[in-house]
Design a protein around this motif. Structure first.
Motif, short mmCIF file in Angstrom:
data_model
loop_
_atom_site.label_atom_id
_atom_site.label_comp_id
_atom_site.label_asym_id
_atom_site.label_seq_id
_atom_site.Cartn_x
_atom_site.Cartn_y
_atom_site.Cartn_z
N ASP A 95 0.82 -1.19 0.00
CA ASP A 95 0.00 0.00 0.00
C ASP A 95 0.87 1.26 0.00
O ASP A 95 1.63 1.50 0.95
N VAL A 96 0.74 2.05 -1.04
CA VAL A 96 1.48 3.32 -1.12
C VAL A 96 1.09 4.22 0.05
O VAL A 96 1.90 5.00 0.56
N ALA A 97 -0.15 4.10 0.52
CA ALA A 97 -0.64 4.93 1.62
C ALA A 97 0.20 4.77 2.88
O ALA A 97 0.25 5.69 3.71
N ASP A 98 0.87 3.62 3.04
CA ASP A 98 1.69 3.39 4.24
C ASP A 98 2.83 4.40 4.35
O ASP A 98 3.34 4.64 5.45
N ARG A 99 3.24 4.99 3.24
CA ARG A 99 4.35 5.92 3.28
C ARG A 99 4.00 7.23 3.98
O ARG A 99 4.88 7.95 4.43
N ALA A 100 2.71 7.53 4.06
CA ALA A 100 2.30 8.80 4.66
C ALA A 100 2.74 8.90 6.12
O ALA A 100 3.11 9.98 6.60
N GLY A 101 2.72 7.78 6.83
CA GLY A 101 3.06 7.79 8.25
C GLY A 101 4.47 8.27 8.52
O GLY A 101 4.74 8.85 9.58
N ALA A 102 5.38 8.05 7.58
CA ALA A 102 6.77 8.47 7.78
C ALA A 102 6.89 9.99 7.84
O ALA A 102 7.88 10.52 8.35
N TYR A 103 5.88 10.70 7.31
CA TYR A 103 5.92 12.15 7.30
C TYR A 103 4.87 12.76 8.23
O TYR A 103 4.61 13.97 8.17
N GLY A 104 4.25 11.93 9.06
CA GLY A 104 3.22 12.43 9.96
C GLY A 104 1.99 12.92 9.24
O GLY A 104 1.27 13.80 9.70
N MET A 105 1.73 12.29 8.08
CA MET A 105 0.61 12.70 7.23
C MET A 105 -0.49 11.64 7.31
O MET A 105 -0.21 10.45 7.21
N PRO A 106 -1.76 12.01 7.49
CA PRO A 106 -2.83 11.02 7.50
C PRO A 106 -3.02 10.42 6.11
O PRO A 106 -2.69 11.04 5.10
N SER A 107 -3.55 9.21 6.08
CA SER A 107 -3.78 8.54 4.79
C SER A 107 -5.07 7.74 4.87
O SER A 107 -5.60 7.48 5.95
N ARG A 108 -5.51 7.33 3.69
CA ARG A 108 -6.73 6.53 3.60
C ARG A 108 -6.70 5.72 2.32
O ARG A 108 -6.23 6.20 1.29
N ILE A 109 -7.17 4.48 2.38
CA ILE A 109 -7.26 3.60 1.21
C ILE A 109 -8.74 3.43 0.88
O ILE A 109 -9.56 3.15 1.76
N VAL A 110 -9.09 3.62 -0.41
CA VAL A 110 -10.49 3.53 -0.81
C VAL A 110 -10.62 2.66 -2.06
O VAL A 110 -9.65 2.40 -2.77
N ASP A 111 -11.85 2.25 -2.32
CA ASP A 111 -12.19 1.51 -3.54
C ASP A 111 -12.27 2.52 -4.68
O ASP A 111 -13.20 3.32 -4.75
#
Length: 326
Positions: A192-208
């Motif tokens: 999941d590309v969204a997992d990278r957001a955590g490294a920058y303290g950025m919220p993320s979300r995965i959707v259909d």
């Protein structure tokens, strides 16, 4: 966020049908020799552009992807200027100086263009968000990109700056699982590309990414957050690509079964089913298709009749004036 209204869903359906017709028109123009270009089809990914743009204001800024026909139409650009760009006519959005999808620009609609190099949009969108902040307005900068370009260094550079400065920015990764012909699992170390957001303290979300309401809900929330001054969000939309990377791509890297399975989750059909569940009859959707088909034929005729730019255009936009003979 409140659910999409019936009128919003009907508009989404209209834009999806318009995008399909526009791609078909471009293919016809390529086949008959009127246009010489390389089309990157967005068929199967229509829910992303329509869902994103339904959550934006007219003045919000969009940096679209190289499969961006739906995105351009959903942000408000008419088919005529896009056809003019494809054909190199003065009726195009760039008045004959563009080269198709990646060069169509209309700042009055918040359409900022798309980088000619994949991965360039990350820093452009961050810069636009910084500009909005410096100007003191509350516009939001949105960038739609593919999962393959997320492996570029510009992703990390811009993500760090955007999160550090809490820029009003939303990134949406349309992950169709294929970087040209390379499977996502063979090119990226995480699922999941969204997992990278955590490294920058950025919220993320995965959707259909096939469900326009899921895309709209996530983007509307992220845009509200950005507009309130709470910084950027990374959204990953899991989506499906029906056609090849480019028209003429033999797709030897995919099985027929894989393509057929993808087509079972057509975002246009999903929207039609949502509307049917709300009691909106199929004949209304049929009327929309007929209206859009007639309008597209008229746009093609007008674009073909428009002139090509003359040699005097070559000096337009230069930073230095042309030298004149002594």
């Amino acid at each position: 966020m409140p659910p999409m209204t019936d009128e919003q869903l009907l508009h989404v359906y209209r834009i999806m049908e318009r995008a399909i017709l526009l791609e078909q028109a471009v293919l016809r123009l390529i086949e008959d020799g009127s246009a010489r270009l390389l089309l990157h089809s967005g068929r199967g990914q229509e829910a992303i552009g329509t869902g994103v743009c339904a959550a934006l204001r007219d003045d919000d800024m969009l940096f679209y992807s190289h499969r961006g026909l739906t995105q351009l139409l959903a942000k408000g650009m008419a088919p005529g200027p896009l056809l003019g760009d494809f054909l190199g006519r003065t009726s195009g959005a760039t008045r004959g100086l563009g080269a198709g999808i990646v060069h169509a620009v209309d700042h009055s609609l918040g359409l900022m263009g798309s980088s000619g190099t994949l991965g360039g949009g990350f820093v452009l969108s961050a810069g636009a968000a910084l500009g909005a902040r410096r100007l003191g307005d509350d516009r939001v900068s949105v960038h739609i990109f593919g999962e393959g370009s997320a492996n570029r260094g510009t992703f990390h550079e811009a993500a760090n700056a955007a999160a550090l400065w809490k820029l009003p920015m939303v990134w949406l990764c349309e992950n169709n699982g294929l970087s040209v012909s390379v499977a996502h699992r063979d090119a990226t170390s995480i699922e999941d590309v969204a997992d990278r957001a955590g490294a920058y303290g950025m919220p993320s979300r995965i959707v259909d990414g096939q469900d326009v309401e899921a895309v709209y809900d996530a983007v509307a929330e992220a845009v509200a957050r950005a507009r309130a001054g709470d910084g950027p969000t990374l959204i990953e939309a899991k989506t499906l690509r029906f056609r090849g990377h480019y028209e003429g791509d033999p797709q030897t890297y995919r099985s027929k079964e894989d393509i057929a399975a993808a087509q079972q989750r057509d975002p246009v059909r999903i929207v039609a089913e949502k509307l049917a569940a709300r009691g909106i009859a199929g004949d209304r959707l049929g009327a929309i298709r007929n209206e859009e088909a007639a309008a597209m034929e008229a746009a093609i005729t007008q674009a073909l009749a428009a002139p090509k730019p003359g040699p005097e255009r070559i000096h337009e936009g230069l930073l230095a004036p042309r030298e004149t003979a002594a």
